[in-house]
Structure formats: C-alpha cells, structure tokens
Design a protein around this motif. Structure first.
Motif, PDB file in Angstrom:
ATOM      1  N   ARG A 276       0.825  -1.214   0.000  1.00 19.36           N
ATOM      2  CA  ARG A 276       0.000   0.000   0.000  1.00 19.36           C
ATOM      3  C   ARG A 276       0.857   1.261   0.000  1.00 19.36           C
ATOM      4  O   ARG A 276       0.366   2.341  -0.286  1.00 19.36           O
ATOM      5  CB  ARG A 276      -0.899   0.031   1.251  1.00 19.36           C
ATOM      6  N   VAL A 277       2.140   1.124   0.382  1.00 18.39           N
ATOM      7  CA  VAL A 277       2.977   2.327   0.534  1.00 18.39           C
ATOM      8  C   VAL A 277       4.363   2.152  -0.093  1.00 18.39           C
ATOM      9  O   VAL A 277       4.851   1.030  -0.274  1.00 18.39           O
ATOM     10  CB  VAL A 277       3.183   2.686   2.032  1.00 18.39           C
ATOM     11  N   LEU A 278       4.970   3.310  -0.391  1.00 18.40           N
ATOM     12  CA  LEU A 278       6.344   3.317  -0.868  1.00 18.40           C
ATOM     13  C   LEU A 278       7.252   2.772   0.243  1.00 18.40           C
ATOM     14  O   LEU A 278       7.029   3.051   1.425  1.00 18.40           O
ATOM     15  CB  LEU A 278       6.746   4.775  -1.160  1.00 18.40           C
ATOM     16  N   ILE A 279       8.272   2.026  -0.135  1.00 22.12           N
ATOM     17  CA  ILE A 279       9.246   1.559   0.856  1.00 22.12           C
ATOM     18  C   ILE A 279      10.153   2.746   1.201  1.00 22.12           C
ATOM     19  O   ILE A 279      10.713   3.370   0.298  1.00 22.12           O
ATOM     20  CB  ILE A 279      10.086   0.403   0.277  1.00 22.12           C
ATOM     21  N   PRO A 280      10.290   3.090   2.484  1.00 22.74           N
ATOM     22  CA  PRO A 280      11.139   4.243   2.831  1.00 22.74           C
ATOM     23  C   PRO A 280      12.563   4.053   2.307  1.00 22.74           C
ATOM     24  O   PRO A 280      13.126   2.959   2.383  1.00 22.74           O
ATOM     25  CB  PRO A 280      11.122   4.243   4.368  1.00 22.74           C
TER      26      PRO A 280
ATOM     27  N   THR B 142       3.574  18.877  17.440  1.00 24.61           N
ATOM     28  CA  THR B 142       2.291  18.349  16.980  1.00 24.61           C
ATOM     29  C   THR B 142       2.465  18.104  15.493  1.00 24.61           C
ATOM     30  O   THR B 142       2.946  18.973  14.770  1.00 24.61           O
ATOM     31  CB  THR B 142       1.170  19.388  17.196  1.00 24.61           C
ATOM     32  N   VAL B 143       2.102  16.923  15.045  1.00 20.09           N
ATOM     33  CA  VAL B 143       2.339  16.575  13.648  1.00 20.09           C
ATOM     34  C   VAL B 143       1.008  16.247  12.966  1.00 20.09           C
ATOM     35  O   VAL B 143       0.210  15.468  13.490  1.00 20.09           O
ATOM     36  CB  VAL B 143       3.310  15.375  13.536  1.00 20.09           C
ATOM     37  N   VAL B 144       0.791  16.877  11.827  1.00 19.11           N
ATOM     38  CA  VAL B 144      -0.354  16.539  10.996  1.00 19.11           C
ATOM     39  C   VAL B 144       0.215  15.826   9.772  1.00 19.11           C
ATOM     40  O   VAL B 144       1.226  16.270   9.215  1.00 19.11           O
ATOM     41  CB  VAL B 144      -1.121  17.815  10.563  1.00 19.11           C
ATOM     42  N   ALA B 145      -0.378  14.709   9.400  1.00 21.77           N
ATOM     43  CA  ALA B 145       0.152  13.951   8.260  1.00 21.77           C
ATOM     44  C   ALA B 145      -0.997  13.645   7.303  1.00 21.77           C
ATOM     45  O   ALA B 145      -2.043  13.148   7.726  1.00 21.77           O
ATOM     46  CB  ALA B 145       0.797  12.657   8.743  1.00 21.77           C
ATOM     47  N   SER B 146      -0.792  13.979   6.031  1.00 23.21           N
ATOM     48  CA  SER B 146      -1.880  13.762   5.079  1.00 23.21           C
ATOM     49  C   SER B 146      -1.456  12.786   3.984  1.00 23.21           C
ATOM     50  O   SER B 146      -0.270  12.626   3.700  1.00 23.21           O
ATOM     51  CB  SER B 146      -2.282  15.089   4.439  1.00 23.21           C
ATOM     52  N   ASP B 147      -2.460  12.162   3.399  1.00 25.26           N
ATOM     53  CA  ASP B 147      -2.218  11.334   2.217  1.00 25.26           C
ATOM     54  C   ASP B 147      -3.547  11.231   1.476  1.00 25.26           C
ATOM     55  O   ASP B 147      -4.615  11.262   2.103  1.00 25.26           O
ATOM     56  CB  ASP B 147      -1.700   9.938   2.594  1.00 25.26           C
ATOM     57  N   ILE B 148      -3.473  11.105   0.182  1.00 27.05           N
ATOM     58  CA  ILE B 148      -4.720  10.947  -0.570  1.00 27.05           C
ATOM     59  C   ILE B 148      -5.229   9.506  -0.467  1.00 27.05           C
ATOM     60  O   ILE B 148      -6.401   9.228  -0.634  1.00 27.05           O
ATOM     61  CB  ILE B 148      -4.528  11.359  -2.050  1.00 27.05           C
ATOM     62  N   SER B 149      -4.322   8.590  -0.151  1.00 24.97           N
ATOM     63  CA  SER B 149      -4.670   7.171  -0.105  1.00 24.97           C
ATOM     64  C   SER B 149      -5.081   6.743   1.310  1.00 24.97           C
ATOM     65  O   SER B 149      -4.281   6.810   2.248  1.00 24.97           O
ATOM     66  CB  SER B 149      -3.460   6.346  -0.576  1.00 24.97           C
TER      67      SER B 149
ATOM     68  N   HIS C  70      -1.912  13.552  13.699  1.00 27.75           N
ATOM     69  CA  HIS C  70      -3.274  13.676  13.205  1.00 27.75           C
ATOM     70  C   HIS C  70      -3.283  13.331  11.732  1.00 27.75           C
ATOM     71  O   HIS C  70      -2.650  14.010  10.930  1.00 27.75           O
ATOM     72  CB  HIS C  70      -3.783  15.082  13.468  1.00 27.75           C
ATOM     73  N   LEU C  71      -3.944  12.237  11.395  1.00 30.65           N
ATOM     74  CA  LEU C  71      -3.919  11.742  10.017  1.00 30.65           C
ATOM     75  C   LEU C  71      -5.136  12.260   9.260  1.00 30.65           C
ATOM     76  O   LEU C  71      -6.264  12.198   9.766  1.00 30.65           O
ATOM     77  CB  LEU C  71      -3.907  10.213  10.025  1.00 30.65           C
ATOM     78  N   ILE C  72      -4.876  12.746   8.075  1.00 28.33           N
ATOM     79  CA  ILE C  72      -5.933  13.381   7.296  1.00 28.33           C
ATOM     80  C   ILE C  72      -5.871  12.912   5.852  1.00 28.33           C
ATOM     81  O   ILE C  72      -4.781  12.857   5.272  1.00 28.33           O
ATOM     82  CB  ILE C  72      -5.734  14.911   7.331  1.00 28.33           C
ATOM     83  N   GLN C  73      -7.033  12.598   5.289  1.00 24.82           N
ATOM     84  CA  GLN C  73      -7.034  12.256   3.863  1.00 24.82           C
ATOM     85  C   GLN C  73      -7.154  13.552   3.060  1.00 24.82           C
ATOM     86  O   GLN C  73      -8.127  14.298   3.221  1.00 24.82           O
ATOM     87  CB  GLN C  73      -8.192  11.321   3.530  1.00 24.82           C
ATOM     88  N   ALA C  74      -6.167  13.818   2.221  1.00 25.74           N
ATOM     89  CA  ALA C  74      -6.180  15.074   1.465  1.00 25.74           C
ATOM     90  C   ALA C  74      -5.305  14.955   0.231  1.00 25.74           C
ATOM     91  O   ALA C  74      -4.310  14.232   0.220  1.00 25.74           O
ATOM     92  CB  ALA C  74      -5.662  16.210   2.333  1.00 25.74           C
TER      93      ALA C  74
ATOM     94  N   LEU D 164       0.902   5.618  -7.432  1.00 26.54           N
ATOM     95  CA  LEU D 164       0.515   6.912  -6.867  1.00 26.54           C
ATOM     96  C   LEU D 164       1.659   7.555  -6.080  1.00 26.54           C
ATOM     97  O   LEU D 164       1.774   8.778  -6.008  1.00 26.54           O
ATOM     98  CB  LEU D 164      -0.665   6.645  -5.910  1.00 26.54           C
ATOM     99  N   ALA D 165       2.485   6.721  -5.498  1.00 27.59           N
ATOM    100  CA  ALA D 165       3.584   7.228  -4.675  1.00 27.59           C
ATOM    101  C   ALA D 165       4.823   7.547  -5.502  1.00 27.59           C
ATOM    102  O   ALA D 165       5.771   8.151  -5.012  1.00 27.59           O
ATOM    103  CB  ALA D 165       3.937   6.193  -3.610  1.00 27.59           C
ATOM    104  N   LEU D 166       4.811   7.110  -6.778  1.00 27.91           N
ATOM    105  CA  LEU D 166       6.026   7.235  -7.595  1.00 27.91           C
ATOM    106  C   LEU D 166       5.927   8.329  -8.655  1.00 27.91           C
ATOM    107  O   LEU D 166       6.826   9.149  -8.800  1.00 27.91           O
ATOM    108  CB  LEU D 166       6.294   5.908  -8.318  1.00 27.91           C
ATOM    109  N   PHE D 167       4.801   8.299  -9.403  1.00 28.91           N
ATOM    110  CA  PHE D 167       4.752   9.090 -10.635  1.00 28.91           C
ATOM    111  C   PHE D 167       3.966  10.383 -10.509  1.00 28.91           C
ATOM    112  O   PHE D 167       2.958  10.445  -9.806  1.00 28.91           O
ATOM    113  CB  PHE D 167       4.119   8.260 -11.766  1.00 28.91           C
TER     114      PHE D 167
END
Ligand code: GLN
Length: 301
Positions: free
Chosen positions: A90-94, A141-148, A169-173, A226-229
């Motif tokens: 589901r995610v890019l390998i760090p 305080t960290v807010v982290a977003s992802d479209i996925s 705080h995780l947000i879909q965006a 989605l994480a690459l291109f």
C-alpha cells in the motif's frame, strides 16, 4: 531435514538464476526474519536444523523474491532513521536518502526551535517522516496527510507501534487542499491559536511517467504508482505543493521537499516564480545528487 547452511546455498542459487542482484544477502535477511534471529547468527549456526514449517515459509518467500517482490514487502518491515516501520504494497518503501528530510528538519528546528512546533507531512505514506519527527521532537504536533486511505491505515498502525498515535493527526487530502488558514475548514490537530505551520515536509511522487522504461522492474511492478509518478515531467505534485504551502506556513516557516536528482534547477525556478519564498537552497544526498529543496516563506509570501 535441512540445515541453515544448506537451505541458504540452495536459495542463493535460485535467486542468482533469477538475476536478483544480492542473492546471498536477500536469502539471509529472509531466513533470519523467519527464524527471528540476527543475520550474523546464521553464519555461526550453519548446522542448525529447520522445522518443516520454517522450510515451507522460507521457500515461499524465496519464490516471491525470485519474481522480483522487494525484500521489505516480504518481511513486512523496513528500517528508517534506525527504527523499524511496517510496510506493505500500500505504501512506498522508505528510502535511505529520505533521511535527509528528517536530518534537515531537525537542523532547522534546533536553533530557534519553537517550544511546540506544528509540523505538516504531505503524502505521508508509511508515516516514516511524520512519526520520526514526532519521536525526535517530543513537543511537536504533527499533521500527516495522504490521498490514499490505504496508506493512512498503515501510517496509523506505525504511529501506534511507535506510541505517537495521540500526537499525529492523520488526514485524507490531496496535497494541501483541505487546509486553509485559519479555520475555513476544521482540521483535527491544529491548535485554536493556529497561525500556520512551522514546517512542512514532503516526499512527493516525482518520477516522470516517461521514465518507466528505465526503471527498476521491482519498483515498477510492486510499489504503488501513486507514490512514484507525477505528470509534467514529474513536477506536477511539487508544483502543487509549492503553490499551496505558502498559505499554510507561518511567516518564516520552512518547506522541505524531496526532489528527483535532475530536478534541482527546475524546482528552484518554480519556487522563484511563486514569489512567496525568500530563501531557496538545494541539498545533495550522500551520493552527491540533488535531493532536497529547502525554502523559507518570505515576508511578501
Ligand atoms: N513520505 C513517505 C516516504 O517518504 C511516502 C512518500 C511517497 O509515497 N511518495 O516514504
């Protein structure tokens, strides 16, 4: 019954036949993961006997590795900033070069560190950057977003594993589109007296779709597109971030964005064209390639 030494020899041969570039290392990492031992333990216990289940599990992983599946997806974890993060398809390998984002963020926030900095990680993926910053800067305080949503689920799991779920705080965006200063849309985690973020970090997709034909098969076939291109020669996502970040940053706040090794000149120009930043620097990674765009929101921003 087979032993560590014998099964490693066979597996190395199989991986070599399938043109895996580091056959012995990969076989050793996979076997050590199954046996829950360090890699070095294998070399001093070559006569150790494996159970049937261990043999089945190992052979299954070697077959998948022979087809190109990355080791990190097979073990389900990857090291980043000396900590272990859960990863899957589901995610890019760090990547090790992304540690430059963390290193630079810590340098920037160190001298005049706001007592409790507000940080935004755009396109968090596994959450490796956001979680590392939350762990390194306890008052942040960290807010982290992802479209996925799939990626956010995994990031949430990593935040729990690292015990920072309450501070992230995780947000879909889609990039910064859901945040507007102040209060046009309520965003969880943003304090009432919010005047913008102290720091925005991002490792956006920046590979041009035209580069598919020169890419490593393992990346192309197994990591999320989605994480690459990104369209527009890999610059579309970076362009959005450059445009939206000034509205979200405090005066004097920083934007750190990972870029492709050939994109230094172009992103510098794009940043300049916005007229919203006054300090622009490109940092190189340890291989000497342009890797990080460093910007500070300017007074006219
Ligand atoms: N921020 C995550 C990482 O650096 C995900 C990046 C991405 O998906 N492009 O690994």
């Amino acid at each position: 019954m087979t032993t560590v030494g014998r099964i490693l020899r066979q597996a190395t041969r199989t991986l070599k036949e399938h043109a895996v570039s580091q056959p012995l290392l990969d076989a050793s990492v996979l076997l050590s993961d199954i046996l829950k031992r360090e890699v070095w333990w294998l070399s001093v216990n070559r006569d150790h006997l494996l159970t049937i289940q261990e043999v089945f599990d190992f052979e299954n992983l070697i077959a998948r590795r022979a087809k190109g599946e990355p080791v990190a997806y097979l073990t389900g974890h990857k090291e980043f900033w000396s900590r272990t993060f859960a990863v899957d398809s589901r995610v890019l390998i760090p990547r090790p070069e992304t540690e430059l984002v963390v290193e630079t963020a810590l340098e920037i926030l160190a001298p005049a560190r706001p007592p409790s900095p507000l940080i935004l990680d755009l396109g968090t993926g596994s959450g490796c950057i956001a979680i590392t910053l939350a762990l390194e800067i306890k008052a942040a305080t960290v807010v982290a977003s992802d479209i996925s949503l799939d990626a956010l689920r995994l990031a949430a799991m990593n935040a729990k594993i690292h015990d920072v779920y309450d501070r992230i705080h995780l947000i879909q965006a889609d990039w910064a589109s859901c945040f507007r200063i102040p209060g046009t849309k309520k965003c969880p985690g943003i304090p009432k007296n919010y005047h913008g973020f102290d720091l925005i970090v991002a490792n956006p997709p920046y590979i041009s779709p035209n580069e598919r034909n020169i890419m490593d098969r393992e990346v192309l076939e197994f990591e999320p597109e989605l994480a690459l291109f990104s369209d527009d020669e890999g610059l579309e996502a970076i362009r959005s971030i450059l445009k939206e970040a000034p509205c979200l940053l405090k005066e004097g706040g920083w934007l750190l964005c990972e870029i492709g090794w050939k994109q230094g000149k172009k992103v510098r120009r794009l940043a300049k064209e916005t007229g919203k930043y006054y300090c622009c620097q490109i940092k190189r990674d340890y291989s000497g390639n342009d890797r990080l765009l460093l910007l500070q929101r300017g007074s006219n921003g």
